[in-house]
Scaffold this active site. Structure first.
Site: not given
Ligand code: GLY
Length: 395
Positions: A119, A179
């Site tokens: 991230d 994501d």
């Molecule tokens: N992993 C990012 C979200 O919760 O959208």
């Protein structure tokens, strides 16, 4: 400084006059009929005033006990709050927001060597990326390049992807979540800034692998695809945050639409554009999408119409569709994005002015399976709202 004090005094006075003559919402004592632009300015002020603390970065507001959930810089959401201040600076031109954004951004720098998360794009690009774009500060550029280098250590060439999560390592050999597409922007930009094509090539490989394996025939996406690391074969397709493995988790759909629109921006690969359109069309034409444009947290939750909604999915898609409209000329995309911005101006979504929390919008859903951050203000819902507002103005 003096002028802004006078401005906010007038704003509050106006709000108080209006409040004295208006009805109250029964759920949260929300005064209605205040000018929504004024209310938004008050929300910005609460964000500006929030005390700087490197270990307590605002993430969400827990309605149950009225506390702000705050996180350290290693949380995946840490870059959004500084990002919000940068975007408000861009929207308003007020130097105070720039100064505050710089303060919060500095707290995230230590994560540039954190190889334990995929991230880094969210964390460092929303903070340092916006800071660099708006100030040209070369120290920010250096941090962005260092974090791209760190992120690239998560690339596995047998799989052709960056590894998303390290947890559940006993059951998931090499998990990749949809994501993760969002973190490619950091890599694409790192190549643009440095001329080193390694980052761009990794991002393209990751986008190609996700394109092959994450999407269903109808354009919706799985959340998690697990690979083996010898041949890069798909082992399973499951969910972590959706209703079930085969459901369409709304924010997952949003990350896919945004991710492929953004990847098209850097590559002009028409397969990416086609996927962005197909996923957008699945989302926009879904019979369960509410008329006001804010989806339920998962399109397949059988509790609909009594399921929570997810403002963050709506703002991510709105921001992406302003961009996708620019590539396709499809007015349906622009109309949806404008509808969402219109919906979110209402007292149903904007936090009331007297609530001194550093957020703008209510009703995002973070993690339904864990019953965590349910129907609450969440920092990334605000981030993509501000980005969509900027994009609606042509920025
Ligand atoms: N992993 C990012 C979200 O919760 O959208």
């Amino acid at each position: 400084m003096k002028r802004s004090i006078v401005f906010f005094a007038l704003l509050l006075l106006g709000a108080l006059v209006l409040m004295s003559s208006c009805k109250m919402d029964s759920k949260k004592n929300v005064p209605i009929a205040i000018s929504m632009d004024s209310l938004r300015q008050v929300r910005y002020q609460h964000m500006l005033d929030y005390p700087l603390d490197s270990t307590a970065i605002p993430r969400s507001l827990n309605w149950a006990d009225s506390t702000v959930h705050r996180v350290a810089s290693n949380d995946w959401t840490s870059g959004f709050f500084p990002g919000n201040l940068w975007l408000i600076y861009e929207l308003t031109g007020r130097e105070a927001f720039k100064k505050r954004a710089m303060g919060w951004t500095a707290f995230i720098e230590r994560e540039k060597r954190n190889g334990g998360t995929h991230d880094l794009g969210f964390m460092l690009f929303c903070s340092f990326g916006n800071g660099y774009r708006l100030t040209g500060n070369s120290a920010y550029k250096k941090t962005i390049l260092e974090s791209a280098k760190t992120l690239s250590t998560r690339f596995n060439s047998a799989v052709g992807s960056l590894r998303s999560w390290d947890f559940n390592a006993d059951i998931w050999e090499f998990p990749v979540i949809v994501d993760n597409m969002m973190n490619l922007e950091l890599l694409f930009e790192a190549t643009r800034m440095s001329g080193d094509s390694t980052f761009h090539n990794m991002a393209v490989a990751h986008a190609n692998t996700t394109l092959r394996n994450h999407f269903r025939e109808d354009g919706s996406s799985y959340h998690v695809v697990v690979y083996d690391t010898l041949k890069g074969a798909v082992k399973e397709k499951v969910t972590h945050q959706g209703f079930n493995d085969d459901s369409a988790w709304a924010r997952g759909q949003a990350w896919g639409i945004y991710g492929y629109t953004m990847s098209y921006r850097y590559t002009k690969n028409h397969a990416y554009l086609a996927q962005a359109r197909k996923s957008a069309d699945f989302y926009l034409h879904h019979p369960k999408l509410r008329d006001d444009g804010v989806p339920y947290w998962d399109f397949d939750d059988p509790a609909i119409p009594n399921a929570p909604r997810d403002v963050s999915a709506a703002t991510i898609v709105a921001s992406a569709l302003f961009e996708l409209y620019g590539y396709t000329g499809n007015t349906e995309y622009k109309a949806y994005a404008e509808k969402v911005l219109g919906t979110l101006k209402s007292e149903q979504y904007l936090l009331p002015s007297e609530r001194e929390a550093p957020f703008i919008l209510d009703h995002s859903t973070g993690n339904w399976p864990k019953k965590s951050e349910m129907d609450e203000p969440i920092v990334y819902g605000d981030y993509y709202y501000l980005e969509a507002l900027l994009r609606s103005k042509g920025n």
